[in-house]
Design a protein around this motif. Structure first.
Motif, short mmCIF file in Angstrom:
data_model
loop_
_atom_site.label_atom_id
_atom_site.label_comp_id
_atom_site.label_asym_id
_atom_site.label_seq_id
_atom_site.Cartn_x
_atom_site.Cartn_y
_atom_site.Cartn_z
N GLY A 102 3.44 -1.36 1.54
CA GLY A 102 4.65 -1.69 2.28
C GLY A 102 5.57 -2.64 1.54
N ASN A 103 5.00 -3.64 0.87
CA ASN A 103 5.83 -4.63 0.21
C ASN A 103 5.03 -5.36 -0.86
OD1 ASN A 103 7.50 -6.73 -0.55
ND2 ASN A 103 8.20 -7.16 1.53
N LEU B 10 -2.48 -11.77 6.67
CA LEU B 10 -2.67 -11.50 5.24
C LEU B 10 -2.49 -12.77 4.42
CD1 LEU B 10 -1.04 -7.98 4.82
CD2 LEU B 10 -3.32 -8.65 4.05
N GLU C 122 6.11 -2.34 8.28
CA GLU C 122 5.36 -1.36 9.07
C GLU C 122 4.06 -1.92 9.64
OE1 GLU C 122 5.91 -1.76 5.64
OE2 GLU C 122 6.41 0.36 5.35
N MET C 123 3.86 -3.24 9.45
CA MET C 123 2.70 -3.88 10.07
C MET C 123 3.15 -4.77 11.23
SD MET C 123 0.19 -5.19 7.08
CE MET C 123 -0.78 -4.06 6.10
N SER D 57 11.66 -10.52 3.13
CA SER D 57 10.71 -9.66 2.45
C SER D 57 9.38 -9.71 3.20
CB SER D 57 10.54 -10.15 1.01
OG SER D 57 9.59 -9.36 0.33
N LEU D 58 9.17 -8.71 4.05
CA LEU D 58 7.98 -8.66 4.89
C LEU D 58 7.39 -7.26 4.84
CD1 LEU D 58 9.76 -10.35 7.92
CD2 LEU D 58 8.07 -11.48 6.45
N VAL D 59 6.17 -7.12 5.35
CA VAL D 59 5.61 -5.77 5.46
C VAL D 59 6.05 -5.22 6.82
CG1 VAL D 59 3.55 -4.34 5.31
CG2 VAL D 59 3.63 -6.51 4.10
N ALA E 139 0.57 -18.43 -6.96
CA ALA E 139 0.36 -18.60 -5.52
C ALA E 139 -0.95 -19.34 -5.30
CB ALA E 139 0.34 -17.24 -4.84
N ARG E 140 -1.96 -19.00 -6.09
CA ARG E 140 -3.25 -19.66 -5.91
C ARG E 140 -3.22 -21.10 -6.38
NH1 ARG E 140 -7.00 -14.92 -8.41
NH2 ARG E 140 -6.26 -13.26 -7.05
N VAL F 158 -4.90 -5.41 2.59
CA VAL F 158 -4.17 -5.77 1.37
C VAL F 158 -3.58 -4.51 0.73
CG1 VAL F 158 -4.34 -6.82 -0.91
CG2 VAL F 158 -5.66 -7.77 0.97
N TYR G 237 0.88 -13.88 -8.97
CA TYR G 237 -0.18 -13.99 -7.96
C TYR G 237 -1.06 -15.21 -8.22
CZ TYR G 237 -3.68 -12.04 -11.16
OH TYR G 237 -4.51 -11.84 -12.21
N GLU H 171 6.02 -7.02 -3.51
CA GLU H 171 6.56 -8.34 -3.85
C GLU H 171 5.97 -9.42 -2.93
OE1 GLU H 171 10.56 -8.99 -2.25
OE2 GLU H 171 11.19 -9.61 -4.25
N ARG H 172 5.93 -9.12 -1.64
CA ARG H 172 5.40 -10.08 -0.69
C ARG H 172 3.91 -10.34 -0.94
NH1 ARG H 172 6.20 -14.48 1.71
NH2 ARG H 172 8.09 -13.81 2.77
N MET H 173 3.16 -9.27 -1.19
CA MET H 173 1.73 -9.45 -1.38
C MET H 173 1.43 -10.27 -2.63
SD MET H 173 0.64 -8.13 1.27
CE MET H 173 -1.12 -8.01 1.08
N VAL H 174 2.21 -10.04 -3.68
CA VAL H 174 2.03 -10.84 -4.90
C VAL H 174 2.35 -12.30 -4.61
CG1 VAL H 174 2.92 -11.25 -7.22
CG2 VAL H 174 2.41 -8.92 -6.48
N THR H 175 3.41 -12.53 -3.84
CA THR H 175 3.80 -13.89 -3.48
C THR H 175 2.68 -14.59 -2.70
OG1 THR H 175 6.12 -13.25 -3.44
CG2 THR H 175 5.53 -15.27 -2.28
N LEU H 176 1.96 -13.81 -1.89
CA LEU H 176 0.87 -14.41 -1.13
C LEU H 176 -0.36 -14.69 -2.00
CD1 LEU H 176 0.94 -12.40 2.23
CD2 LEU H 176 1.89 -14.64 1.73
N GLY H 177 -0.34 -14.16 -3.23
CA GLY H 177 -1.44 -14.46 -4.14
C GLY H 177 -2.38 -13.30 -4.41
N PHE H 178 -1.96 -12.10 -4.05
CA PHE H 178 -2.82 -10.95 -4.30
C PHE H 178 -2.46 -10.27 -5.62
CE2 PHE H 178 -2.81 -11.11 0.42
CZ PHE H 178 -4.18 -11.33 0.60
N ASN H 179 -3.48 -10.00 -6.41
CA ASN H 179 -3.29 -9.21 -7.61
C ASN H 179 -3.31 -7.74 -7.18
OD1 ASN H 179 -3.32 -7.95 -10.05
ND2 ASN H 179 -5.19 -8.93 -10.80
N PHE I 150 12.09 -15.75 0.85
CA PHE I 150 13.09 -14.88 0.26
C PHE I 150 14.42 -14.99 0.99
CE2 PHE I 150 9.04 -13.17 -1.01
CZ PHE I 150 9.25 -12.77 -2.32
N GLN J 14 -2.72 -1.71 2.18
CA GLN J 14 -1.56 -1.23 2.95
C GLN J 14 -0.38 -2.19 2.84
OE1 GLN J 14 -2.67 0.66 6.93
NE2 GLN J 14 -4.55 -0.42 6.39
N GLY J 15 -0.68 -3.47 2.74
CA GLY J 15 0.38 -4.45 2.54
C GLY J 15 1.10 -4.21 1.23
#
Ligand SMILES: Nc1ncnc2c1ncn2[C@@H]1O[C@H](COP(=O)(O)OP(=O)(O)OP(=O)(O)O)[C@@H](O)[C@H]1O
Ligand SMILES: [Mg+2]
Lengths: 321, 247
Positions: free
Chosen positions: A203-204, B102, B93-94, B89-91, B77-78, A197, B74, A206-214, B85, A199-200
């Motif tokens: 990297g991005n 994730l 480097e993974m 909008s992706l990570v 999302a829950r 999380v 966030y 916006e994407r991590m927040v969209t997935l539900g991560f604070n 997008f 590292q995510g």
């Protein structure tokens, strides 16, 4: 799988060299080099701690030296009172108390300053962490009880079970094992679900927040872990130099730590260790010839950043990636 | 039928530009609700407010009867909202699999774990692999995301929306930049999802919209100028003048 990469080899050779060479220097009567190696390894721990947030979390903290200072004063202040009286609550030579203070206070400082700094991004984050670092610097400068600017001499080193820190080789052994543990811990965290999380979010976000991560909360957690680890290196540094002063927290020290991480290669395990090794050795070498050794150093960093992606460790990257 | 998502009098402006101008919108559970409108109509801005990435200036957003206007992104999302997008909008480097893992991990609720390597959590890896298979990216699982083509990135956007197991999917031009063949495949794919998820679909590809949407809202200069069943919208004179006529 199974096959060892170039980076794996460099790491292994480097860590073996750090384990073998310093005792060898001592046996051949070159105690000076053991001193050099001790400083190197302790600063490497600080660099590893910074790399956790800088390399893997994308948080460019410009105030990390403050944690080194806090860790060192966590040794110096109780020892000072144990020698000269006062502040009975903490006056002690007990190393475990020093350790608990170093880690606890650093973690608390990281929690408070991180909670505020991490509200910002980019250049603002760099500036606000630097400001907090300088705040710690000025605070200790103004504390006349602890000699302010002139610093504190530690007359008695932390007393630990089994280990005698007055013995240079034992101190080195502790520092070396601590470095290995710090590296393994970092690797464990980075590869864990938490680390993914983190590292995510680097990297991005916006994407991590969209997935539900604070993501703020994950960053803050990493910041606190990093601060505590760096405070631990301060505990060792205080015991090593037996002299501590606010200068340890100055922003230029934080800059040096960043330099080590970026020079060696952020977001690799061995990069910060390689970076601090090169830093200490080049500093040692150049400072013999000229007081203006910062200039060649700066040029070197610019060169590395411009021409080698991923710092010195980038040189050993395979074709992949 | 109570709507799954209700938008009431939503407003948002950027300086002088009113991007969302008093928007009212209902999305019913299980439907695919299309949103069409010319470039700059405020479609992405609307989605960003629904997902929580942007704060509206005024108005209210209600999800299944619960006011979420001020709920951080966030948390939404829950609560079961996800978005894709328009600009991928992706990570980058993974690896592809790590990206999807994730999303699965977020649903699993076990992200605050520090010891075991994420790669060894087999139920998460397997689930993520399954989503990749569904969008046809399984063989790319271990490649670096940055090395994939634009079309594959668009597939990853869909895989992520699926993996977040959201009841409400806000898809922002999922076909953007896809060739006719790829668009057709994606249309069929979304058709299969119909009923099991509620979808708010922004799309410029009219064939896709009319093939998929139960109802359509037309957005022009930040305003909803018409809402109704797809057939009705197709034949609506205002809509033809304002938008479809331009095609
Ligand atoms: N962050 C921003 N700052 C300033 N103006 C913005 C911002 N985002 C959008 N806008 C403006 O708001 C209006 C609506 O933009 P938006 O991206 O929502 O349109 P859209 O319907 O998604 O267009 P497209 O079909 O091109 O994707 C445009 O005039 C755009 O220039
Ligand atoms: Mg748009």
């Amino acid at each position: 799988m199974g096959k060892i990469t170039k980076i794996g080899w460099v790491t292994a050779i480097g860590m073996v060299a750090l384990a073998v060479l310093p005792p060898f220097f001592l046996m051949t009567g070159q105690a000076f080099y053991l001193d050099l190696a001790t400083r190197l390894v302790i600063l490497a721990i600080a660099a590893v701690s910074l790399n956790l947030i800088l390399g893997f979390g994308g948080m460019v903290s410009f105030g990390h030296a403050a944690f080194i200072g806090l860790g060192a004063y966590a040794v110096g202040i109780p020892a000072h009172h144990a020698t000269w009286g006062g502040f009975d609550l903490i006056a002690s030579y007990n190393g475990l108390l020093h350790l608990a203070l170093a880690i606890g206070i650093s973690a608390l400082f990281a929690l408070i300053t991180g909670a505020i700094s991490l509200r910002t991004k980019g250049v603002y984050f760099i500036m606000i962490t630097m400001a907090f670092g300088q705040m710690a610097f000025f605070l200790f400068q103004s504390l006349d009880v602890y000699n302010g600017d002139d610093g504190l001499t530690i007359d008695v080193r932390s007393e630990l079970p089994w280990i005698n820190l007055d013995e240079p080789l034992q101190l080195y052994g502790l520092a070396y094992v601590s470095l290995v543990v710090a590296m393994l811990l970092t690797r464990m965290i980075v590869n864990s679900r938490f680390g993914m999380v983190l590292q995510g979010a680097k990297g991005n976000d916006e994407r991590m927040v969209t997935l539900g991560f604070n993501t703020y909360f994950y960053r803050l957690t990493a910041y606190v872990i990093s601060g505590a680890m760096c405070g631990y290196s301060g505990f060792l540094l205080g015991n090593f130099t037996t002299f501590i002063s606010p200068d340890m927290m100055h922003w230029t020290r934080s800059g040096e730590l960043m330099f080590m991480v970026i020079l060696g290669g952020a977001s690799t395990m061995f990069g910060p260790v390689l970076g601090s090794s090169v830093f200490i050795l080049v500093e040692e070498l150049f400072s013999h010839f000229t007081v203006f050794w910062h200039l060649p150093f700066g040029l070197m960093l610019i060169g590395v950043v411009l021409f080698i992606r991923g710092g010195l460790m980038g040189l050993f990257k395979g074709k992949r990636g | 039928m109570t709507p799954m998502l209700q938008v009431a009098n939503l407003r948002k402006s950027f300086g002088g530009v009113v991007a969302t101008d008093d928007v009212n919108l209902d999305v019913i559970k299980g439907e695919i609700h299309g949103i069409i409108g010319p470039n700059g109509a405020g479609k992405t801005t609307l989605i960003s407010q629904l997902s929580g990435a942007l704060k509206p200036d005024a108005g209210a957003i209600t999800l299944a009867g619960k006011d979420i206007t001020h709920t951080p992104a966030y948390k939404r999302a829950r609560l079961g909202i996800t978005r894709s997008f328009q600009i991928t909008s992706l990570v980058m480097e993974m690896t592809v699999l790590d990206n999807i893992a994730l999303a699965v991990q977020a649903q699993d609720g076990t992200s605050f774990r520090f010891v075991k390597p994420a790669h060894k959590i087999s139920h998460i890896r397997e689930k993520a692999t399954e989503y990749l298979r569904q969008v046809g990216l399984r063989r790319r699982a271990n490649d670096l995301t940055s090395s994939l083509s634009h079309g594959e990135h668009r597939q990853m956007e869909i895989a992520l929306a699926l993996a977040s197991e959201a009841e409400l999917m806000l898809l922002d031009e999922p076909m953007a930049g896809l060739g006719p063949e790829e668009s057709k495949n994606l249309t069929e794919f979304l058709l299969k999802l119909k009923g099991s998820r509620t979808i708010l679909l922004i799309e410029h590809d009219m064939d896709a919209v009319f093939a998929l949407a139960d109802r359509i809202s037309v957005l022009v200069y930040g305003r909803v100028i018409a809402t109704g069943p797809a057939d009705e919208i197709r034949n609506n004179r205002d809509v033809r003048n304002a938008y479809l006529g331009e095609e």
